[in-house]
Design an enzyme around this catalytic site. Structure first.
Site, mmCIF file in Angstrom:
data_model
loop_
_atom_site.group_PDB
_atom_site.id
_atom_site.type_symbol
_atom_site.label_atom_id
_atom_site.label_comp_id
_atom_site.label_asym_id
_atom_site.label_seq_id
_atom_site.Cartn_x
_atom_site.Cartn_y
_atom_site.Cartn_z
ATOM 1 N N TYR A 30 0.845 -1.193 0.000
ATOM 2 C CA TYR A 30 0.000 0.000 0.000
ATOM 3 C C TYR A 30 0.875 1.236 0.000
ATOM 4 O O TYR A 30 1.803 1.350 0.806
ATOM 5 C CB TYR A 30 -0.897 -0.001 1.242
ATOM 6 C CG TYR A 30 -1.801 1.209 1.374
ATOM 7 C CD1 TYR A 30 -2.826 1.442 0.456
ATOM 8 C CD2 TYR A 30 -1.638 2.113 2.431
ATOM 9 C CE1 TYR A 30 -3.663 2.551 0.584
ATOM 10 C CE2 TYR A 30 -2.470 3.226 2.567
ATOM 11 C CZ TYR A 30 -3.477 3.433 1.635
ATOM 12 O OH TYR A 30 -4.306 4.522 1.771
ATOM 13 N N ASP A 47 9.202 2.704 -0.096
ATOM 14 C CA ASP A 47 8.163 3.382 0.668
ATOM 15 C C ASP A 47 8.397 3.031 2.139
ATOM 16 O O ASP A 47 8.018 1.956 2.602
ATOM 17 C CB ASP A 47 6.776 2.929 0.193
ATOM 18 C CG ASP A 47 5.662 3.565 1.020
ATOM 19 O OD1 ASP A 47 5.971 4.276 1.996
ATOM 20 O OD2 ASP A 47 4.486 3.329 0.674
ATOM 21 N N LYS A 73 4.202 8.960 9.033
ATOM 22 C CA LYS A 73 3.989 8.362 10.345
ATOM 23 C C LYS A 73 4.985 8.869 11.408
ATOM 24 O O LYS A 73 4.797 9.958 11.927
ATOM 25 C CB LYS A 73 3.961 6.839 10.234
ATOM 26 C CG LYS A 73 2.788 6.429 9.317
ATOM 27 C CD LYS A 73 2.408 4.992 9.273
ATOM 28 C CE LYS A 73 1.091 4.842 8.517
ATOM 29 N NZ LYS A 73 1.122 3.973 7.367
HETATM 30 C C1 LIG Z 1 0.398 4.457 6.012
HETATM 31 C C2 LIG Z 1 1.125 4.207 4.758
HETATM 32 C C3 LIG Z 1 0.980 5.059 3.643
HETATM 33 C C4 LIG Z 1 -0.023 6.169 3.595
HETATM 34 O O1 LIG Z 1 0.205 7.147 4.557
HETATM 35 P P1 LIG Z 1 -1.017 8.118 4.973
HETATM 36 O O2 LIG Z 1 -0.367 9.089 5.906
HETATM 37 O O3 LIG Z 1 -2.051 7.237 5.615
HETATM 38 O O4 LIG Z 1 -1.530 8.745 3.735
HETATM 39 C C5 LIG Z 1 1.797 4.833 2.545
HETATM 40 N N1 LIG Z 1 2.677 3.822 2.530
HETATM 41 C C6 LIG Z 1 2.834 2.988 3.569
HETATM 42 C C7 LIG Z 1 3.854 1.905 3.504
HETATM 43 C C8 LIG Z 1 2.049 3.138 4.710
HETATM 44 O O5 LIG Z 1 2.185 2.272 5.715
#
Ligand SMILES: *Cc1c(COP(=O)(O)O)cnc(C)c1O
Length: 433
Positions: free
Chosen positions: A150, A245, A273
């Site tokens: 994701y 990511d 995060k």
């Molecule tokens: C949480 C997450 C996202 C998206 O971040 P948001 O702040 O919720 O938009 C993208 N990539 C990874 C790996 C994530 O865990």
């Protein structure tokens, strides 16, 4: 809480039924709605350290940590204190600020691939902007991602995107035009042969690969030995970029993220995060020659009214300062191992097949007899059993992510007592599954 008879969530239920009239599904982010485990979501009133209190006064040991940011524990007193000091100066400047420089320097010093950084407001923004930059830099349109990974909810990345999407059974969301995803190629995670095939066919059109270096969004899945190295080699061979990511793994599985942990340096990195210390932040970074594509240094447009917000920067700075202290990652690793080893023993004792995974402060439990290397393996989990496990733990004051396809998080605030209580609860629940 060890007794389940006292478990009363009537106020949570009332607030959530009002919420459903006001917001789609009653939430502002789908997985919070508990749809995949059934029952009603719990409405939190207060969080502190490793604990959370709901609106009915029930107390929980929390392994969600607001979905990753709370690595120092919720509402860390030093973060709160420094936020108060910045708050006195205002909530948003809309100009360059000292706070931006400090956090940027900390990120650049920490993350091997980053020489320059741009702050945004969420992980979604970070990934969609990074993708635009990869396309701008290479002059190519195609992108490779992995099933069950994701990268936020931007159109072109919402393809076989794991967690929330998987849990809701929305393989592709309506409203995403075919044209937006027609350049997105998806391969199974940990499958280098599949990636090689995609490059053999499309290599000269591929801008790059975006990957969760350790997956958290199909549940916890570690990269097989050689997988990340293989991605590095393939992208180099074809003149494509490799993007990690690290929105979830950054500053979590090591201070310098997965790239430090595994010694594989990508070209581009996205963060989020933890670097916001609980306030909304994302970031993307890379080598200077790549980042200088971004406006106003270069032609690739990207912007944000609240980007680099002084409160968010402040929370991020203090959080990273705390994470620099000696022994921090050793403690996180020790506590997480204690929990996952304990859970494995308990699951085995009660005859439940599980796949347990852990790296540093990130972990996950699948109810399956398979070894989990990709999303297909993850999907063999017994979701009904997971839902009953989740409910049993909740009733005993253990707050786990309300979906099988999510990772779990340890914080610096979790104590041995927390872990022991969690294991006692698991022992009771697993006996009854
Ligand atoms: C949480 C997450 C996202 C998206 O971040 P948001 O702040 O919720 O938009 C993208 N990539 C990874 C790996 C994530 O865990």
């Amino acid at each position: 809480m060890t007794s389940t008879t006292a478990f009363n969530t009537s106020q949570s239920e009332q607030i959530f039924s009002t919420a459903k009239q006001l917001m789609p599904g009653g939430v502002n982010s789908p997985v919070r709605a508990f749809n995949s485990v059934g029952g009603q979501p719990i409405v939190f009133d207060k969080v502190q350290g490793s604990h959370a209190w709901d609106i009915d006064g029930n107390e929980y040991i929390d392994y969600v940590g607001t979905w990753g940011p709370a690595i120092c524990g919720h509402a860390h007193p030093e973060v709160i204190q420094t936020l108060h000091e910045t708050l006195e100066k205002g909530t948003s400047f809309g100009t360059p600020s000292v706070q931006e420089n400090i956090l940027a320097e900390m990120v650049i010093n920490a993350v091997p691939s980053i020489e320059m950084v741009r702050f945004v407001n969420s992980g979604t923004e970070a990934c969609m902007s990074a993708l635009r930059m990869m396309r701008a830099y290479t002059g190519r349109d195609k992108i490779v991602k992995f099933q069950g990974n994701y990268h936020g909810h931007a159109d072109m990345l919402l393809v076989q995107a794991g967690s929330g999407v998987a849990t809701l059974g929305l393989p592709d969301s309506p409203g995403v035009p075919k044209s937006a995803t027609s350049s997105t190629l998806a391969a199974p995670y940990n499958d280098l042969e599949a990636v090689k095939k995609l490059f053999e066919e499309h290599g000269n059109d591929i801008a790059g690969i975006m990957v969760e270096p350790v997956v958290g969004n199909s549940g916890f899945i570690a990269p097989d030995a050689g997988f990340l190295e293989g991605l590095r080699e393939i992208t180099q061979e074809y003149g494509a970029l490799l993007a990690f990511d690290e929105v979830m793994t950054g500053f979590r599985i090591a201070y310098g993220g997965a790239q430090e942990k595994f010694g594989v340096t990508p070209d581009v990195t996205t963060l989020g995060k933890i670097i916001g210390g609980g306030l909304p932040v994302g970031a993307f970074g890379a080598r200077k020659d790549i980042m200088e594509m971004v406006a106003p240094a270069g032609p690739m447009y990207q912007s944000g009214t609240l980007s680099g917000n002084p409160l968010a920067m402040t929370a991020g700075i203090k959080t990273l300062e705390i994470l620099q202290r000696p022994g921090v990652y050793e403690q996180l690793d020790r506590m997480t191992k204690k929990l996952t080893n304990g859970l494995k023993e308990i699951a085995d004792k009660h005859g439940h097949a599980t796949h347990m995974g852990q790296i540093s402060a990130m972990f996950g439990v699948f109810f399956t007899d398979r070894s989990v290397h990709n999303f297909e393996d993850a999907k063999t989990s017994d979701l009904d059993k997971f839902a009953r496990y989740h409910r049993g733990m909740l009733e005993r004051g253990i707050y786990l992510a309300p979906a099988q396809f999510e990772a779990a998080f340890m914080s610096l605030a979790h104590t041995d007592e927390d872990i022991n209580k969690t294991l006692n609860a698991a022992d009771e629940v697993m006996a009854s599954l």
